[in-house]
Write an enzyme that holds these catalytic residues in place. Structure first.
Site, PDB file in Angstrom:
ATOM      1  CG  MET A 555       7.352 -57.917  43.027  1.00 31.26           C
ATOM      2  SD  MET A 555       7.055 -57.919  44.668  1.00 31.26           S
ATOM      3  CE  MET A 555       8.780 -58.099  45.397  1.00 31.26           C
ATOM      4  N   GLY A 556       8.680 -53.667  43.865  1.00 34.66           N
ATOM      5  CA  GLY A 556       9.537 -52.425  43.660  1.00 34.66           C
ATOM      6  C   GLY A 556      11.047 -53.201  44.001  1.00 34.66           C
ATOM      7  CG  PHE A 558      14.055 -51.160  48.907  1.00 33.54           C
ATOM      8  CD1 PHE A 558      15.334 -51.293  49.665  1.00 33.54           C
ATOM      9  CD2 PHE A 558      13.970 -50.132  48.027  1.00 33.54           C
ATOM     10  CE1 PHE A 558      16.446 -50.680  49.546  1.00 33.54           C
ATOM     11  CE2 PHE A 558      15.101 -49.305  47.737  1.00 33.54           C
ATOM     12  CZ  PHE A 558      16.243 -49.531  48.597  1.00 33.54           C
ATOM     13  N   GLY A 559      10.566 -54.304  47.724  1.00 32.30           N
ATOM     14  CA  GLY A 559       9.541 -55.074  48.117  1.00 32.30           C
ATOM     15  C   GLY A 559       8.435 -54.606  47.418  1.00 32.30           C
ATOM     16  CD  GLU A 560       3.568 -57.790  48.394  1.00 32.30           C
ATOM     17  OE1 GLU A 560       3.115 -57.214  49.393  1.00 32.30           O
ATOM     18  OE2 GLU A 560       3.500 -58.893  48.584  1.00 32.30           O
ATOM     19  CB  VAL A 561       4.597 -51.096  44.359  1.00 33.49           C
ATOM     20  CG1 VAL A 561       3.981 -49.860  44.150  1.00 33.49           C
ATOM     21  CG2 VAL A 561       6.181 -51.059  44.432  1.00 33.49           C
ATOM     22  CE  LYS A 579       8.108 -46.949  44.573  1.00 38.38           C
ATOM     23  NZ  LYS A 579       9.539 -46.232  44.287  1.00 38.38           N
ATOM     24  CG  ASP A 672      17.112 -44.917  36.428  1.00 40.53           C
ATOM     25  OD1 ASP A 672      17.367 -45.420  35.365  1.00 40.53           O
ATOM     26  OD2 ASP A 672      16.487 -45.771  37.520  1.00 40.53           O
TER      27      ASP A 672
HETATM   28  O1  ACK Z   1       4.129 -50.068  35.414  1.00 38.06           O
HETATM   29  P1  ACK Z   1       3.628 -50.324  36.604  1.00 38.06           P
HETATM   30  O2  ACK Z   1       2.179 -50.349  36.782  1.00 38.06           O
HETATM   31  O3  ACK Z   1       3.931 -48.850  37.425  1.00 38.06           O
HETATM   32  O4  ACK Z   1       4.331 -51.046  37.563  1.00 38.06           O
HETATM   33  C1  ACK Z   1       5.191 -50.559  38.512  1.00 38.06           C
HETATM   34  C2  ACK Z   1       5.107 -51.048  39.956  1.00 38.06           C
HETATM   35  O5  ACK Z   1       4.307 -50.303  40.586  1.00 38.06           O
HETATM   36  C3  ACK Z   1       6.556 -51.229  40.545  1.00 38.06           C
HETATM   37  O6  ACK Z   1       7.263 -49.837  40.621  1.00 38.06           O
HETATM   38  C4  ACK Z   1       3.804 -49.144  39.956  1.00 38.06           C
HETATM   39  N1  ACK Z   1       3.999 -47.727  40.614  1.00 38.06           N
HETATM   40  C5  ACK Z   1       4.743 -47.257  41.185  1.00 38.06           C
HETATM   41  N2  ACK Z   1       4.663 -46.046  41.694  1.00 38.06           N
HETATM   42  C6  ACK Z   1       3.150 -46.058  41.417  1.00 38.06           C
HETATM   43  C7  ACK Z   1       2.217 -44.864  41.909  1.00 38.06           C
HETATM   44  N3  ACK Z   1       2.551 -43.754  42.587  1.00 38.06           N
HETATM   45  N4  ACK Z   1       1.047 -45.067  41.352  1.00 38.06           N
HETATM   46  C8  ACK Z   1       0.689 -46.051  40.553  1.00 38.06           C
HETATM   47  N5  ACK Z   1       1.699 -47.056  40.270  1.00 38.06           N
HETATM   48  C9  ACK Z   1       2.801 -46.927  40.767  1.00 38.06           C
HETATM   49  C10 ACK Z   1       4.497 -49.040  38.424  1.00 38.06           C
END
Ligand code: ACK
Length: 900
Positions: A555-556, A558-561, A579, A672
């Site tokens: 979850m980002g 603003f919504g799901e990733v 995203k 950040d």
């Molecule tokens: O720790 P994670 O697996 O890595 O969980 C977060 C989640 O989405 C919310 O931000 C994953 N994430 C974000 N951008 C990417 C990306 N470009 N490739 C793989 N995982 C991502 C992030």
């Protein structure tokens, strides 16, 4: 035998000189001979055609002197069918002629006395079908014959087994061309596949086998016999194959098994073929994600970790609570994980089958409690609070509830505020009053438990001060400390001119860079009046049909990733992260969401997450970036605690430093930088991501204080007066270094934010993590210089890390090994000098008796001048580094925070 007077029974010697009986006749001198010799009645025993083999001698008429005209060289064979075995007289005319038999060319010479005789063998066959038996008769018409033997026989096709069917001994047919059709019967333990048939030919040969039998289950064909399968083998069907070995995880304990029994703990599904290995039930599905809205629930899960050896896993879904009081099975929808959820129609019922009683119970646990609340914006009458999502949201968080009351009042009277975001501004508070706050989250399953109490005090000061949950006492302390601080900083300023061991690159030189031609400068998308103009300038619009969403990965803000695949025409399909901006967003949220893409789209560096493009022309809005297989760095390191070499860790840090140098060269301040915002790909390449915070922390002195400063990662000047610069990013980088070397430990552990701020203010710094090379901790401490101008630049950090990677020996000395206090080994000094780049003074210092770090503490500038260490920078570096080294060693030994 019956014979008339012309035939006589005579004994002669055969060729082996054994006496034999013969019937002879030899009336060659008289004409019109008609002499009969007849056999006894012969039972035909079911035969239809009998064969008559006659052995005889016949005198050559030429060899008989004086015979003329009357001498014959043939005789006639007759037969007569009869049921009677004792017919005393049979008329001549009742006999039917079989043939006239002449002497054969090929004969055996038999010397009987002085006569040369030729033994002939002739066979004739006769159809005898009408009576039980028959008689044979030999008619002599004037020859000189001796009948030596008459053999009468019939032919059979002998008993045989063909195609696992038994065919009995069968008498041949009546005619020479006739075939007797015979039906076979299946051998023991066999079953008819097709009616077994063969034909018995006149010669006693079996012809044209048709059909046959197959060994029954549990038996196999062993040379025309069906033998039971032995122990450990089985045969399930009647077939022409042999027995098979029991499949894996099964056995047969007796002969003739038709199936094998599974070993204990292993099973066969009803539909499994017997040849299939016995399998185990799968483990539970993993990572169940539920997305609940008002009318439907979408469930997704990853396959079980252990499939038990099967590939036909199916899932059964049990809906325990659908509507109050009723069980409503199948009204949900279950999608395999690779479905793209947004496009599925709601309330479609999917058949959910289970042969293996594998089931998922859909009870929805409430979210876990919010773990901590921070107050970042404190005034006399208000507090801005923010918090993290609960560790286990167990669904989509619909709302947060904040309960608060004056500490003195206890819970006698409290207020409740509800918010959709993870922050809230609490207004209408009394000045200089301590309030207690609790927060909890709500999902479709209801409210979770409230967090523990978090106390924050409102301000007495009409001017806002920044703090994180800063209580009044601390604020008062801070205010009174300012005067002292000013004095100290004046002194430090003078000293620092000498102490900074890094070249004097200024951290706040953005203005200079703007003037520097040829350097690409980052453009703040918020300077565009029309945000869409910025997005289309910096990001490529992607056609949504070229994106294939595969699964939700997190979850980002603003919504799901999600992760998925992107296929752009003319290019190779690539994995991407997507995203999306959840529905119901405001204009501001849209702008903030897309600003990240506008920023990211300006960068092009191997250590910065690459933007593939955006979807803005249809909903939901999406930002598509390269996919990073190992997710965020902090979680990744925690998962692989202790598994990397120091060089690998330094390699990761180098990547991050390189990305940050690029950003700082473009005059972009991240604000950040933290391990959670670094993503790791499958090759362990670290890339800086998350460019979302810059907007919120805009450098507008008039702007309201932000609620979202990541206190533990932020430089003091950025916390207190929002001076966000590349130098404050360097501070954060030092924290990231610490996170990396400690494999994802939380900086300052469970200290609260107020204590962290206080400790940093008072000069405390994080100690070296376990097994941390001295040089790395030194670099961290440099990044945490109070004076930002004293901190190294990213370019210097990068150089330093490159040097370490080239000389891995410098990484071998960890804080613990290098000893502590005055008893430092002599041998440590050269190594330590090397780590600060001053190994050239090794001998000088040793010769002057400086053999421990402790002794180096007494070094003065004059002393160094005297020893020939005359470069001012080298003098500064030596003095500063000795102090730092001693302190970091003490910190490590105490394993607690010590003043710098
Ligand atoms: O720790 P994670 O697996 O890595 O969980 C977060 C989640 O989405 C919310 O931000 C994953 N994430 C974000 N951008 C990417 C990306 N470009 N490739 C793989 N995982 C991502 C992030």
């Amino acid at each position: 035998w019956f014979f008339d007077l012309q035939w006589e029974e005579v004994s002669i010697m055969d060729e082996k000189n054994i006496p034999i009986r013969t019937y002879q006749v030899c009336n060659v001198l008289e004409p019109n001979q008609n002499n009969w010799l007849r056999t006894d009645w012969i039972h035909r025993s079911g035969a239809q055609r009998v064969y008559v083999e006659v052995k005889f001698t016949l005198r050559d008429c030429n060899s008989l002197p004086g015979v003329t005209g009357t001498c014959k060289e043939t005789f006639n064979l007759y037969y007569h069918e009869s049921n009677e075995d004792r017919e005393s007289y049979i008329k001549e005319s009742s006999f039917i002629k079989v043939d006239t038999v002449a002497a054969d060319e090929s004969f055996t010479q038999v010397d009987v006395g002085d006569r040369i005789m030729k033994l002939n063998t002739e066979v004739r066959d006769v159809k005898v079908t009408t009576r039980k038996g028959f008689y044979l008769a030999f008619q002599d018409v004037g020859a000189c014959i001796a009948l030596v033997s008459v053999r009468v026989f019939y032919k059979t096709c002998p008993l045989t087994i063909r195609n696992l069917a038994t065919f009995p001994d069968t008498v041949t047919g009546a005619d020479t061309s006739s075939l007797v059709e015979v039906r076979g019967s299946c051998v023991n333990q066999s079953e008819e596949k097709e009616e077994p048939k063969m034909y018995c030919g006149a010669d006693g040969e079996w012809l044209v086998p048709i059909g046959g039998c197959l060994c029954s289950p549990g038996y196999e064909d062993k040379g025309g016999v069906c033998k039971a399968c032995s122990v450990g083998f089985y045969k399930a069907k009647s077939s022409d194959t042999g027995c098979s070995k029991c499949p894996p995880h099964s056995h047969s304990l007796r002969d003739g098994a038709t199936v094998c029994d599974c070993h204990s703990g292993y099973f066969h599904a009803d539909s499994d073929p017997p040849s299939m290995a016995c399998t185990q039930p799968p483990s539970a599905p993993q990572q169940l994600i539920s997305v609940v809205n008002e009318t439907s629930v979408v469930l997704e899960w990853a396959p079980p970790r252990r499939l038990g050896g099967r590939s036909d896993t199916s899932y059964s879904l049990e809906c325990l609570i659908c509507q109050a009081g009723s069980h409503n099975r199948g009204a949900g929808k279950a999608l395999p994980r690779n479905h793209s959820t947004p496009h599925m129609p709601p309330f479609q019922s999917y058949p959910i089958v289970s042969q293996l009683s594998l089931s998922i119970s859909l009870s929805f646990p409430a979210p876990s409690p919010v773990s901590f609340i921070q107050a970042t914006d404190v005034t006399r009458h208000s507090l801005s609070l923010s918090w993290q999502q609960p560790d286990r949201p167990n669904g989509v968080i619909l709302e947060y509830e904040v309960k608060f009351y004056e500490k003195d009042q206890k819970e006698r009277s409290y207020r409740i505020m509800r918010t959709f975001s993870r922050s809230v501004d609490v207004t209408g508070l009394n000045p200089l009053t301590v309030y207690v706050f609790h927060a909890r989250a709500r999902t479709a399953a209801g409210y979770g438990e409230f967090s523990g109490p978090f106390e924050f005090s409102t301000n007495s000061d009409p001017f806002p001060l920044i703090g994180d949950g800063v209580n009044s006492a601390f604020l008062l302390l801070s205010v009174s400390g300012v005067g002292i601080l000013l004095l100290i900083s004046a002194a430090v300023f003078i000293i620092s001119r000498r102490r900074n061991k890094y070249s004097k690159t200024k951290q706040d030189s953005e203005e200079e860079k703007h003037l520097n031609p040829g350097v690409k400068i980052y453009v703040d998308p918020f300077t565009y009046e029309d945000p869409d103009q910025a997005i289309h300038e910096f990001a490529k619009e992607i056609d949504v049909s070229s994106i294939h969403i595969e699964r939700v990965i997190g979850m980002g803000e603003f919504g799901e990733v999600c992760s998925g695949r992107l296929r752009v025409q003319g290019k190779r399909e690539i994995y991407v992260a997507i995203k999306s901006l959840k529905a119901g967003y405001s204009d501001k949220q849209r702008r903030d969401f897309l600003s990240e893409a506008s920023i990211m789209g300006q960068f092009d560096h191997p250590n910065i997450i690459r933007l593939e493009g955006v979807v803005t022309r249809c909903k939901p809005l999406m930002i598509v970036t390269e996919y990073m297989e190992n997710g965020s760095l902090d979680a990744f390191l925690r998962k692989h605690d202790g598994q990397f070499t120091v060089i690998q860790l330094v390699g990761m840090l180098r990547g991050i430093a390189s990305g940050m140098k690029y950003l700082s060269d473009m005059s972009y301040v991240h604000r950040d930088l933290a391990a959670r915002n670094i993503l790791v790909n499958s090759n362990l390449v670290c890339k800086v991501s998350d460019f979302g915070l810059s907007r919120v922390l805009e450098d507008d002195p008039e702007a309201a204080y932000t609620t979202r400063i990541p206190i533990r990662w932020t430089a003091p000047e950025a916390i207190t007066y929002r001076k966000f610069t590349t130098a404050s990013d360097v501070w954060s980088y030092g924290i990231v270094m610490w996170e990396v070397v400690s494999y994802g430990e939380r900086p300052y552990w469970d200290m609260n934010n107020q204590d962290v701020i206080k400790a940093i203010e008072e000069g405390y710094r994080l100690p070296a993590p376990m097994d941390c090379p001295v040089v790395l901790h030194q670099l961290m401490l440099d990044c945490w210089e109070r004076e930002r101008a004293e901190r190294p630049t990213f370019s210097q950090i990068l150089n330093m890390l490159d040097k370490l990677i080239r000389n891995p020996g410098t990484l071998s000395s960890t804080v613990l090994e290098s000893g502590v206090g005055s008893e430092v080994c002599v041998s440590v000094i050269p190594e330590w000098l090397q780590s600060i780049g001053l190994e050239r003074y090794r001998d000088t210092l040793a010769a002057a008796g400086y053999t421990s770090l402790d002794s180096l503490l007494t070094l003065t500038h004059q002393e160094m001048d005297r020893l020939g260490i005359i470069t001012p920078t080298h003098q500064d570096i030596l003095i500063a580094s000795v102090q730092q080294e001693m302190l970091s060693q003490m910190q490590h030994i105490q394993h607690t925070m010590v003043p710098v």
